[in-house]
Design an enzyme around this catalytic site. Structure first.
Site, PDB file in Angstrom:
ATOM      1  N   ASP A  71       0.808  -1.229   0.000  1.00 32.99           N
ATOM      2  CA  ASP A  71       0.000   0.000   0.000  1.00 32.99           C
ATOM      3  C   ASP A  71       0.837   1.274   0.000  1.00 32.99           C
ATOM      4  O   ASP A  71       0.326   2.349  -0.283  1.00 32.99           O
ATOM      5  CB  ASP A  71      -0.945   0.009   1.207  1.00 32.99           C
ATOM      6  CG  ASP A  71      -2.045  -1.024   1.058  1.00 32.99           C
ATOM      7  OD1 ASP A  71      -2.477  -1.256  -0.086  1.00 32.99           O
ATOM      8  OD2 ASP A  71      -2.460  -1.610   2.077  1.00 32.99           O
ATOM      9  N   GLY A 104      -6.218  -0.892  -2.708  1.00 31.35           N
ATOM     10  CA  GLY A 104      -5.923   0.346  -2.003  1.00 31.35           C
ATOM     11  C   GLY A 104      -7.196   0.992  -1.498  1.00 31.35           C
ATOM     12  O   GLY A 104      -7.857   1.705  -2.236  1.00 31.35           O
ATOM     13  N   GLN A 108      -1.634  -8.979  -7.494  1.00 32.59           N
ATOM     14  CA  GLN A 108      -0.784  -7.785  -7.447  1.00 32.59           C
ATOM     15  C   GLN A 108       0.169  -7.785  -6.254  1.00 32.59           C
ATOM     16  O   GLN A 108       1.162  -7.080  -6.256  1.00 32.59           O
ATOM     17  CB  GLN A 108      -1.606  -6.487  -7.505  1.00 32.59           C
ATOM     18  CG  GLN A 108      -2.639  -6.304  -6.441  1.00 32.59           C
ATOM     19  CD  GLN A 108      -3.785  -5.371  -6.853  1.00 32.59           C
ATOM     20  OE1 GLN A 108      -3.592  -4.199  -7.089  1.00 32.59           O
ATOM     21  NE2 GLN A 108      -4.987  -5.901  -6.922  1.00 32.59           N
ATOM     22  N   ARG A 109      -0.108  -8.588  -5.242  1.00 29.96           N
ATOM     23  CA  ARG A 109       0.845  -8.665  -4.133  1.00 29.96           C
ATOM     24  C   ARG A 109       1.614  -9.989  -4.138  1.00 29.96           C
ATOM     25  O   ARG A 109       2.528 -10.178  -3.344  1.00 29.96           O
ATOM     26  CB  ARG A 109       0.121  -8.496  -2.794  1.00 29.96           C
ATOM     27  CG  ARG A 109      -0.735  -9.680  -2.387  1.00 29.96           C
ATOM     28  CD  ARG A 109      -1.495  -9.383  -1.108  1.00 29.96           C
ATOM     29  NE  ARG A 109      -2.165 -10.583  -0.612  1.00 29.96           N
ATOM     30  CZ  ARG A 109      -3.166 -10.574   0.251  1.00 29.96           C
ATOM     31  NH1 ARG A 109      -3.628  -9.426   0.713  1.00 29.96           N
ATOM     32  NH2 ARG A 109      -3.714 -11.704   0.664  1.00 29.96           N
TER      33      ARG A 109
END
Lengths: 408, 408
Positions: B143, B190, B301-302
């Site tokens: 983040d 996010g 995405q992570r």
């Protein structure tokens, strides 16, 4: 070959469809062909005389290397179905008129089932009207559902993306093992054939147990059995990961994504297929109180050229190349097939096959490669698919992202 | 340092959180520390005395290289918040008891805001109770919302995944340009800070125009303005790609994913945030008749370590390493920060900073890095973020997929 050639791309893109264009270009230039044209947006654009000269992009070999690393259809794609010949002779005559205008002797078309139908129709028309132009199909589909050919270029790279992403998701989902189980449902493309979803099984290995269950559209989906399976898994595991095809459907034929909600219909009247994972995850959450996640691989599974299979890139190049060789030998009304000659080591050759046996035929995952309980793939499937995902081609990274070749 | 050390991972995983564990291990061994323990599932597992000996995995340097290439939390993560000290002294005493049992002198904790609170509470307790053990935080969050530090390890790799995938999606979406426009909405993680969604701007370059609009949660989302923007774009472009944060919300505070439908609440009572792209795509389709697509980058995405940023991997290693160095110098109640020393060439050092200034503080995308119309990022943002996505570390491919290191 005395005349020029043209190559077009059609249908949904793959990570390696551009390698086939590179293969056509390389073979044609080797044969001394003067102009290698690209159709801009497939046969639909060609009918409007939209073409480009590939020398502009590929004359330097670095251009070919960049093209191999570029996702999507470099030339632009289309979803144009040739009308039946009777009553639409003008459309066909237009194709030949444009070919003659540019002295085009051979037309190569990269695509799946629908696109092979275009090759069939054009070669049939040429035969019936005593025209000398030749038409050869270049197989391309992530769905892997073309018959005759051992597999389809595009599938290996999509399968590599799916297997790799599945491993990453399985690791991610397992990180919170100390809490109560998390059930993750991953939705994979494939409306009728389960080849792409089957590729989730390729995540299995000594460092990964693979998904806990895999549901293909080849088997009728039983909601009660699914819920039982999830509960059983969650009772003994803290992380449950399940792969489902977007095309899974229940006994009465309704898709799972249609159950319990109104399915959106797009402007063309097509059902929006996505939402299967979201629907199942919500149902599991409601019935079990477990934490759930829904993941959809989306168009990335066909566009992630940064993770393409080298085997796939090379074979996509090869079928493009050999389409030109076949046409140069006078063949027409054919598609290039991949013929597996050995497994250990893996070897694959090509041949040209009558397009009439291929167009509009759909090949599914054979029943004997699905486990008896219908929720996984056998080792025979893995033996078939593993060679197709082998090898990598390093992207050219510029400023931190892979560089692509883009049409002006 | 005479005693042993322990390292734990907490919160949502990143692609490089394991590199920080490798950094702690490498630094401790260099200092002659006997045992480097790993908490199994963070402080929650540690309270049950669940630890492992990292020699078992990392004594051979090849183990460290594999660990750097492994996504998710190798040690297992948790979402455990330390209770307030008053009335819960037993929980704190338990931590120190287990540390003493294993002769642990220093505890290193990799995580984001909540995890830094754990470091703060434990070091506060030690100070108040005259205990000699030391606690140092190792920053980790995709983040990028921790204060003081220039950026957070984990962000660069997530940003590289987002920028790369966005380029691939933009190419894919453009392939059907001959037909009527396709509007593709991409949802990015996010909830409060738009750092991840901003990374979509990093897809811009000479081979890619980038997304046509980017919506961050820092700005109030105006549905009418959004629809106007889409219509305006679709009037002049055949492919429209828009990035939206999952956390975008309208003026009254409601999240966009809550509009026009009942938002599912999970078993913990948390709103299920996903569905923003689906909701917006459906609204665009209904109001304009255009073909739309919704894509969610999801946990990939992570977790996509195969596409991690080398800069990020190295910095994650560095902050783990330097946490040990700081503790060895007697520091406690600190977090290691990344301090940018230069942009051309990019240079970054570290320091140890008082944890009280960091825990529970959230940093957002500065207003001056968002364009005046609120739908894109300025070049200053790109200048800030570009160095963080630079470089690659080749995965070790085994049987066609990246090999991971897995705890026994």
């Amino acid at each position: 070959m005395k005349g020029n050639v043209v190559v077009g791309q059609s249908g949904g893109p793959t990570a390696v469809i551009n390698s086939s264009v590179a293969g056509v270009y390389a073979a044609a230039k080797k044969l001394g062909v003067n102009k290698v044209y690209g159709m801009v947006h497939g046969i639909e654009g060609f009918l409007e005389d939209k073409i480009c000269d590939l020398d502009e992009y590929l004359a330097d070999e670095a251009g070919i290397e960049l093209l191999k690393r570029t996702p999507s259809a470099f030339l632009g794609s289309c979803r144009f179905k040739m009308p039946k010949i009777e009553g639409h002779e003008d459309v066909y005559e237009k194709v030949f008129e444009i070919m003659e205008k540019h002295d085009i002797e051979c037309l190569f078309y990269c695509g799946g089932n629908d696109s092979m139908d275009t090759v069939k129709m054009l070669s049939d028309y040429a035969a019936a009207h005593n025209k000398s132009q030749r038409f050869v199909g270049v197989p391309k589909t992530i769905d892997n559902d073309l018959p005759i050919t051992d597999h389809c270029p595009g599938y290996g790279s999509a399968a590599k993306y799916i297997a790799t992403s599945m491993k990453e998701i399985i690791r991610d989902n397992a990180s919170f093992g100390a809490q109560k189980p998390i059930v993750c449902i991953v939705e994979i493309m494939g409306r009728n054939a389960g080849w792409l979803t089957a590729a989730a099984a390729l995540s299995r290995g000594s460092d990964c147990e693979g998904p806990d269950a895999i549901y293909l559209p080849e088997k009728v989906f039983d909601m009660d059995a699914f819920m039982e399976k999830v509960k059983e898994l969650a009772a003994k595991k803290s992380s449950v990961v399940i792969a489902v095809s977007e095309g899974v459907h229940i006994a009465d034929g309704r898709y799972v994504c249609e159950l319990g909600r109104e399915v959106a219909v797009d402007a063309f009247g097509h059902k929006q297929m996505s939402g299967t994972a979201v629907m199942l995850a919500q149902k599991v959450a409601e019935e079990t109180g477990l934490k759930t996640r829904a993941i959809e691989f989306s168009t990335l599974q066909r566009a992630a050229t940064h993770l393409a299979s080298l085997t796939d890139i090379n074979e996509a190049f090869q079928v493009g190349h050999d389409a030109v060789v076949a046409a140069n030998e006078g063949k027409t009304g054919m598609m290039i097939t991949l013929d597996r000659n050995g497994d250990d080591p893996y070897q694959c050759g090509t041949s040209a096959y009558d397009i009439h046996a291929i167009a509009n035929v759909e090949r599914k995952v054979p029943d004997e490669w699905i486990t008896a309980d219908g929720t996984n793939l056998t080792d025979d499937y893995v033996k078939y698919a593993r060679p197709l995902i082998m090898g990598e081609l390093l992207p050219l990274y510029v400023n931190g992202t892979p560089r692509h070749l883009v049409r002006k």
